[in-house]
Design a protein around this motif. Structure first.
Motif, PDB file in Angstrom:
ATOM      1  N   PRO A  71       0.827  -1.208   0.000  1.00 21.44           N
ATOM      2  CA  PRO A  71       0.000   0.000   0.000  1.00 21.44           C
ATOM      3  C   PRO A  71       0.866   1.265   0.000  1.00 21.44           C
ATOM      4  O   PRO A  71       1.845   1.345   0.740  1.00 21.44           O
ATOM      5  N   ASP A  72       0.512   2.237  -0.818  1.00 19.78           N
ATOM      6  CA  ASP A  72       1.200   3.533  -0.759  1.00 19.78           C
ATOM      7  C   ASP A  72       0.519   4.390   0.313  1.00 19.78           C
ATOM      8  O   ASP A  72      -0.409   3.924   0.999  1.00 19.78           O
ATOM      9  N   ALA A  73       0.975   5.636   0.444  1.00 22.90           N
ATOM     10  CA  ALA A  73       0.475   6.481   1.544  1.00 22.90           C
ATOM     11  C   ALA A  73      -1.047   6.646   1.454  1.00 22.90           C
ATOM     12  O   ALA A  73      -1.752   6.573   2.466  1.00 22.90           O
ATOM     13  N   ASP A  74      -1.532   6.824   0.234  1.00 21.11           N
ATOM     14  CA  ASP A  74      -2.970   7.012   0.061  1.00 21.11           C
ATOM     15  C   ASP A  74      -3.728   5.726   0.414  1.00 21.11           C
ATOM     16  O   ASP A  74      -4.757   5.765   1.108  1.00 21.11           O
ATOM     17  N   GLY A  75      -3.191   4.592  -0.040  1.00 19.09           N
ATOM     18  CA  GLY A  75      -3.818   3.307   0.269  1.00 19.09           C
ATOM     19  C   GLY A  75      -3.844   3.065   1.769  1.00 19.09           C
ATOM     20  O   GLY A  75      -4.857   2.629   2.336  1.00 19.09           O
ATOM     21  N   GLU A  76      -2.729   3.374   2.412  1.00 16.06           N
ATOM     22  CA  GLU A  76      -2.646   3.184   3.861  1.00 16.06           C
ATOM     23  C   GLU A  76      -3.698   4.037   4.577  1.00 16.06           C
ATOM     24  O   GLU A  76      -4.380   3.565   5.488  1.00 16.06           O
ATOM     25  N   ARG A  77      -3.856   5.268   4.112  1.00 15.76           N
ATOM     26  CA  ARG A  77      -4.831   6.155   4.749  1.00 15.76           C
ATOM     27  C   ARG A  77      -6.246   5.598   4.602  1.00 15.76           C
ATOM     28  O   ARG A  77      -7.029   5.570   5.543  1.00 15.76           O
ATOM     29  N   ARG A  78      -6.554   5.100   3.393  1.00 18.41           N
ATOM     30  CA  ARG A  78      -7.910   4.571   3.183  1.00 18.41           C
ATOM     31  C   ARG A  78      -8.138   3.299   3.998  1.00 18.41           C
ATOM     32  O   ARG A  78      -9.245   3.075   4.519  1.00 18.41           O
ATOM     33  N   MET A  79      -7.120   2.496   4.118  1.00 20.21           N
ATOM     34  CA  MET A  79      -7.266   1.282   4.930  1.00 20.21           C
ATOM     35  C   MET A  79      -7.475   1.651   6.393  1.00 20.21           C
ATOM     36  O   MET A  79      -8.322   1.056   7.082  1.00 20.21           O
ATOM     37  N   LEU A  80      -6.706   2.649   6.876  1.00 20.81           N
ATOM     38  CA  LEU A  80      -6.865   3.067   8.275  1.00 20.81           C
ATOM     39  C   LEU A  80      -8.275   3.592   8.519  1.00 20.81           C
ATOM     40  O   LEU A  80      -8.883   3.314   9.557  1.00 20.81           O
ATOM     41  N   GLU A  81      -8.781   4.338   7.561  1.00 20.45           N
ATOM     42  CA  GLU A  81     -10.144   4.864   7.696  1.00 20.45           C
ATOM     43  C   GLU A  81     -11.149   3.734   7.865  1.00 20.45           C
ATOM     44  O   GLU A  81     -12.024   3.777   8.730  1.00 20.45           O
ATOM     45  N   THR A  82     -11.000   2.715   7.026  1.00 15.29           N
ATOM     46  CA  THR A  82     -11.930   1.584   7.090  1.00 15.29           C
ATOM     47  C   THR A  82     -11.845   0.886   8.444  1.00 15.29           C
ATOM     48  O   THR A  82     -12.847   0.484   9.024  1.00 15.29           O
ATOM     49  N   VAL A  83     -10.620   0.745   8.954  1.00 18.99           N
ATOM     50  CA  VAL A  83     -10.439   0.032  10.221  1.00 18.99           C
ATOM     51  C   VAL A  83     -10.778   0.943  11.407  1.00 18.99           C
ATOM     52  O   VAL A  83     -11.113   0.463  12.491  1.00 18.99           O
ATOM     53  N   GLY A  84     -10.667   2.262  11.175  1.00 16.88           N
ATOM     54  CA  GLY A  84     -11.077   3.197  12.222  1.00 16.88           C
ATOM     55  C   GLY A  84      -9.941   3.697  13.104  1.00 16.88           C
ATOM     56  O   GLY A  84     -10.147   3.936  14.299  1.00 16.88           O
ATOM     57  N   TYR A  85      -8.756   3.830  12.533  1.00 19.30           N
ATOM     58  CA  TYR A  85      -7.622   4.376  13.300  1.00 19.30           C
ATOM     59  C   TYR A  85      -6.956   5.479  12.498  1.00 19.30           C
ATOM     60  O   TYR A  85      -7.051   5.521  11.273  1.00 19.30           O
ATOM     61  N   ASP A  86      -6.266   6.367  13.223  1.00 19.69           N
ATOM     62  CA  ASP A  86      -5.635   7.505  12.564  1.00 19.69           C
ATOM     63  C   ASP A  86      -4.246   7.168  12.024  1.00 19.69           C
ATOM     64  O   ASP A  86      -3.762   7.791  11.085  1.00 19.69           O
ATOM     65  N   SER A  87      -3.601   6.209  12.671  1.00 24.58           N
ATOM     66  CA  SER A  87      -2.244   5.877  12.235  1.00 24.58           C
ATOM     67  C   SER A  87      -1.970   4.422  12.565  1.00 24.58           C
ATOM     68  O   SER A  87      -2.673   3.804  13.375  1.00 24.58           O
ATOM     69  N   ILE A  88      -0.933   3.899  11.921  1.00 24.31           N
ATOM     70  CA  ILE A  88      -0.542   2.521  12.202  1.00 24.31           C
ATOM     71  C   ILE A  88      -0.103   2.386  13.665  1.00 24.31           C
ATOM     72  O   ILE A  88      -0.422   1.398  14.326  1.00 24.31           O
ATOM     73  N   PRO A  95      -3.104 -11.465   4.550  1.00 17.89           N
ATOM     74  CA  PRO A  95      -2.814 -10.728   3.310  1.00 17.89           C
ATOM     75  C   PRO A  95      -1.359 -10.304   3.164  1.00 17.89           C
ATOM     76  O   PRO A  95      -0.900 -10.106   2.052  1.00 17.89           O
ATOM     77  N   THR A  96      -0.639 -10.159   4.257  1.00 16.86           N
ATOM     78  CA  THR A  96       0.746  -9.658   4.325  1.00 16.86           C
ATOM     79  C   THR A  96       0.826  -8.186   3.932  1.00 16.86           C
ATOM     80  O   THR A  96      -0.093  -7.634   3.335  1.00 16.86           O
ATOM     81  N   GLU A  97       1.985  -7.613   4.217  1.00 16.11           N
ATOM     82  CA  GLU A  97       2.224  -6.193   3.931  1.00 16.11           C
ATOM     83  C   GLU A  97       2.503  -5.926   2.457  1.00 16.11           C
ATOM     84  O   GLU A  97       2.508  -4.780   2.025  1.00 16.11           O
ATOM     85  N   SER A  98       2.755  -6.993   1.677  1.00 17.17           N
ATOM     86  CA  SER A  98       3.230  -6.764   0.306  1.00 17.17           C
ATOM     87  C   SER A  98       2.119  -6.557  -0.712  1.00 17.17           C
ATOM     88  O   SER A  98       2.395  -6.158  -1.836  1.00 17.17           O
ATOM     89  N   GLU A  99       0.882  -6.877  -0.359  1.00 21.17           N
ATOM     90  CA  GLU A  99      -0.212  -6.709  -1.315  1.00 21.17           C
ATOM     91  C   GLU A  99      -0.724  -5.271  -1.249  1.00 21.17           C
ATOM     92  O   GLU A  99      -0.981  -4.750  -0.170  1.00 21.17           O
ATOM     93  N   ASP A 100      -0.883  -4.648  -2.402  1.00 17.93           N
ATOM     94  CA  ASP A 100      -1.367  -3.270  -2.393  1.00 17.93           C
ATOM     95  C   ASP A 100      -2.890  -3.238  -2.236  1.00 17.93           C
ATOM     96  O   ASP A 100      -3.555  -4.284  -2.264  1.00 17.93           O
ATOM     97  N   LEU A 101      -3.418  -2.039  -2.079  1.00 14.97           N
ATOM     98  CA  LEU A 101      -4.839  -1.911  -1.785  1.00 14.97           C
ATOM     99  C   LEU A 101      -5.691  -2.453  -2.933  1.00 14.97           C
ATOM    100  O   LEU A 101      -6.740  -3.065  -2.712  1.00 14.97           O
TER     101      LEU A 101
END
Ligand SMILES: *Cc1c(COP(=O)(O)O)cnc(C)c1O
Length: 940
Positions: free
Chosen positions: A13-30, A838-844
């Protein structure tokens, strides 16, 4: 994003993907997510003390410098490791091809027909050459294959004797592994010089080496008869190349054949990885450990391959399993089998004859120069007798760039192979101080021991001898398989993450590939530096004090760790401590390894939450307080949860005098955030083929380092040539196990650095929680920890749906193939569920493609449930759909062909077509066929 940072390439996941994933999970940061997910009692807030990350270009330069510190001499040491020419077409299109090396173990046979066919070729090659009835699909190395042969003999011999007789002319490292494995099981190993001594009156098994470590070829037929008369089974550890010229063990009634296939085109790699082999006579096939490929049929009745007789394996039989082998050596077995396919029987005979002629000339030259040799019959190895002069001869040869074997002060071993040249022979003669030999030589193989039976008669060993034909065969097979180069493999517990090309690059460099494991220390400085820094970094990552990379699979790391615990208790005079507590959710290897370490398995229950039941733990500790040796737990648990009770679990076991083993297979959820060596564990194994990027290779190779706190360090694996029986255990045949692939985790750690590794863990946990969040409404997520979060994987519970609709976890797994996915882990650790990592290597985008497929499948299940599609005839029950099926002239199913082939957004231009329909495994188990079927079996 700075793209010269490797971590940005490794993490999907790139920065944008990470942000969208965090939104879905409900956290502001990793960080916030990890703070919530990981129990504070184990949380570590430091920064890993690792070198600052290198770029891909820098790490290649560093590895070049390390490689340059190795000196690759001509190896004539022998002892089971020989020079070999890897055909370039095989090196590039198998060893260096992600279509082969990124594949997973073929548990989903419909998408694994290519590697299953290659493994069936391997089994056919081994059975033909050894003359046995059935061979398995590879062992970890010759030493462990011999040890498994011993326990197979123990299980099946009618003799009550505890004695296992080992030919004194056996490879020394094999003897060390056998001795280590025998001791905890109460087996008494007796080394017998069979030229001089009689066999004992009673024994349950006999291990013979053929040819002997000295090179001598003996007629073993009478020994086999004597052993059988005593009720013992006979194992012959045989050299496969030699067997193209020599009468095979099967023809003298051997029960088991064991050995290595290294010299069939697999580089020595300082000890591995190579495929060991194990084959048995008729009647023993159901006792065979390891994976076994067999022929069955698919839903249309066409022949299809799949793993046979899995019911005897560790993941099902646990402490009653035939062995603990899980990961084996598939990629190397594929290479060895392709070497046989490429050369065919005539080619192999030619290579063997050339090798033998070189040895015969070598011996003739020595004898003509007045040097005597041991024995008169040999295949490729000559032992020269030079009283008092051996060290000098070996040093002289080394100065000429040739390594010989120093047997003792008076004897030198010299082994020839397909790479031996006239120049090498000249150098050896010079080292012995004898003149160049130019005379004629004759074969030295005794007539009675020459092979006159055919082998490799199947057409597959005759059709692919041109490079064009070979290239196309390899392409055809890999095209029928699904590997990471096609899409995500969301396997719980197996961490199918990126295997970066830069990590792989140096593995085939000659300085790493062509090193003999017993080469003199001054030639191996680069390798030793690599091993030392890797072991140090792994110690830092895990918080332990010492690490050994010798175990060549996770299962072997488990055994090493448990033997360390055993050694520790015994040294403290507490040898009676033999109970190993194992939670009911554990991986099957845990229980199997405990039994191999001489321990008694006591199961601890899990509570409704899936966590170790601490009340039951108290009960079991109380019941076994005086004999408690250890507890083996996986962390995070095999349920994919960070259990909060882990610290108190460790304390309870320690209070009772036990040791804590943490199975490190799930370390991908801990790196940078928690360190088992600091949160209460005493020992762990790691799976470098999971967390640290060694590719799975279709079921191996792997590396399973064992990591310990300082009090267990004296019991770490020892030197296979050390000859010590009751000192340190010997787990694999070579000191550094599968050293040849250690550059992969080295490069990964070197390029990620502390920050990259920590970010990878956080992203892996985020990805699992993202999938759980997106799928929760469609499939219940079975277990969660703090705040409803999972760790790095999640279990989707299909049981309620199955109950309501009849659609099984199998149906969903096979339907995922139609959608272009490898199925998640099925029915482990809980039957009727799917475990997704899913591991960290798969993108959004890929995570979303997977979630969309799972959601679409849920809608299909609902249509079945609603009666729109009949329970017996629907896209799920008929999955996977082949091209032949959907393009057939008839179509009688109640759903359109497009739904069969291109469901839910499958890209029509990039569709993966499975080559066979669903495979009936039980049919194949009832009608066991484990060698290549005749070609007409595939006719319509
Ligand atoms: C994979 C795994 C093992 C066994 O490791 P191998 O390398 O296959 O021998 C043991 N325990 C757990 C939890 C695993 O996931």
């Amino acid at each position: 994003m700075t793209t010269d940072q490797f971590a940005d390439r490794h993490i999907g996941p790139d920065a944008d993907g990470e942000r969208r994933m965090l939104e879905t999970v409900g956290y502001d940061s990793i960080e916030e997510l990890m703070d919530a997910a990981i129990p504070e009692v184990i949380r570590w807030h430091g920064t890993l003390d690792l070198p600052a990350p290198a770029t891909e270009a820098e790490v290649i330069a560093e590895l070049r410098a390390i490689a340059a510190r190795n000196t690759v001499a001509v190896s004539m040491i022998g002892l089971g490791y020989y020079g070999t020419h890897t055909p370039a077409v095989i090196r590039r299109n198998v060893l260096e091809s992600p279509a082969w090396y990124t594949a997973y173990t073929p548990y989903q046979p419909e998408i694994s027909q290519g590697r299953l066919e290659a493994l069936l070729n391997f089994q056919t090659m081994v059975t033909d050459l050894t003359g046995m009835a059935t061979a398995n699909a590879s062992m970890l190395d010759e030493g462990t294959a011999a040890a498994e042969a011993m326990t197979l003999a123990r299980r099946t011999s009618k003799s009550k004797s505890p004695v296992y007789v080992v030919d004194a002319d056996t490879l020394p490292q094999t003897i060390s592994v056998i001795a280590t494995r025998a001791e905890p099981l109460g087996i008494e190993v007796r080394i017998v010089d069979l030229d001089a001594e009689e066999l004992p009156a009673e024994f349950f098994g006999l291990h013979l080496q053929y040819p002997g470590a000295s090179g001598v070829v003996r007629d073993q037929a009478a020994l086999v008869e004597t052993a059988h008369a005593a009720g013992a089974l006979v194992t012959v550890a045989a050299d496969l190349l030699g067997l193209t010229l020599l009468r095979p063990p099967g023809e003298i009634g051997a029960d088991i054949a064991a050995g290595t296939t290294q010299r069939f085109g697999v580089p020595m790699g300082f000890g591995g990885p190579h495929a060991g082999y194990l084959a048995v006579r008729a009647g023993l096939e159901r006792m065979l450990p390891g994976r076994l490929v067999g022929v069955s049929r698919d839903a249309d009745g066409n022949p299809a391959y799949r793993l046979a007789l899995q019911t005897r394996e560790q993941h099902i039989r646990r402490e009653k399993a035939t062995s603990n082998i899980c990961t084996a050596q598939v990629l190397l077995a594929v290479m060895a089998s392709m070497y046989a396919v490429y050369h065919g029987p005539d080619g192999l005979r030619r290579i063997a004859s050339g090798t033998h002629r070189a040895a015969a000339r070598l011996a003739a030259g020595l004898v003509a120069g007045g040097v005597s040799t041991a024995g008169t019959a040999f295949f490729d190895t000559v032992t020269a007798v030079v009283p008092g002069r051996a060290a000098q001869v070996v040093a002289d040869a080394a100065a000429r760039g040739v390594n010989l074997r120093l047997v003792d002060a008076d004897r030198v071993g010299v082994s020839c192979d397909e790479t031996t040249t006239d120049a090498h022979l000249s150098a050896v003669w010079s080292a012995f101080g004898v003149p160049e030999f130019t005379g004629e030589v004759t074969e030295t193989l005794p007539v009675a021991l020459r092979r006159d039976s055919d082998f490799l008669t199947h057409p597959v060993f005759h059709r692919h001898h041109s490079e064009t034909a070979m290239l196309r065969y390899l392409r055809r097979l890999s095209d029928s398989d699904y590997a990471l180069d096609r899409g995500m493999i969301p396997l719980g517990s197996c961490t199918m993450k990126l295997n970066a090309t830069t990590e792989m690059e140096s593995v085939t460099w000659p300085e790493f590939a062509n090193m003999h494991p017993f080469a003199p220390g001054e030639q191996t400085a680069g390798y030793r530096e690599l091993v030392t820094s890797l072991e140090g970094w792994l110690a830092e990552v895990t918080g332990y004090d010492a690490v050994s990379v010798q175990p060549n699979a996770g299962s072997q790391g488990e055994l090493a760790g448990l033997l360390a615990i055993r050694g520790y208790h015994r040294e403290r005079g507490e040898g009676h401590r033999n109970v190993c507590l194992i939670p009911s959710s554990a991986h099957g290897t845990n229980a199997a390894s405990a039994v191999m370490a001489g321990m008694r398995v006591v199961v601890v229950a899990c509570d409704d939450n899936g966590d170790v039941d601490l009340v039951d733990l108290d009960r079991k500790i109380e019941a076994h307080r005086d004999t408690l040796a250890a507890i083996m737990v996986t962390y995070p648990s095999t349920h994919g949860v960070y259990e909060t009770g882990i610290a108190s679990l460790c304390a309870k076991v320690h209070d009772a005098g036990g040791q804590v083993y943490v199975d490190g297979a799930n370390l991908n959820a801990l790196v940078g955030f928690a360190r088992p060596g600091k949160f209460g564990a005493d020992v762990s194994h790691l799976n470098l083929h999971k967390t640290f990027c060694i590719p799975h290779g279709g079921g191996g190779p792997g590396v399973g380092p064992v990591a310990v706190r300082s009090h267990l360090a004296p019991f770490l694996p020892g030197d296979p040539l050390g000859g010590s029986v009751d000192g340190q255990p010997v787990i694999s045949a070579a000191q550094h196990g599968s050293a040849g692939i250690l550059p992969i985790p080295w490069a990964y750690l070197r390029m990620m650095g502390a920050e990259g590794l920590t970010r990878a863990t956080g992203t892996a946990v985020l990805a699992a929680n993202y999938v759980a969040s997106r799928l929760r409404a469609h499939y219940p997520v079975l277990y969660t920890g703090n705040k409803g979060l999972v760790a790095h994987e999640c279990i989707l519970d299909l049981r309620p749906l199955t109950k309501a609709t009849g659609v099984s976890v199998d149906d969903v797994a096979k339907r995922l193939i139609d959608y272009g996915f490898h199925a998640p882990t099925m029915s482990f650790p809980v039957a009727g569920t799917l475990m997704v990592e899913p591991t960290e290597s798969e993108d959004l985008a890929e995570l979303d493609r997977f979630c969309a497929a799972m959601i679409a499948i849920r809608e299909e299940i609902d249509l079945v449930g609603a009666g729109q599609w009949p329970a017996q005839d629907n896209p799920l029950s008929n999955a996977p759909h082949t091209a032949a099926m959907v393009t057939g002239d008839e179509w009688s199913h109640p759903y359109p062909r497009s739904v069969a082939a291109y469901p839910g957004g499958v890209d029509r231009a990039a569709k993966y077509w499975p080559p066979v329909r669903r495979i009936d495994g039980a049919y194949g188990d009832r009608n066991l066929v484990c060698a290549c079927p005749p070609p007409d079996a595939f006719e319509d």
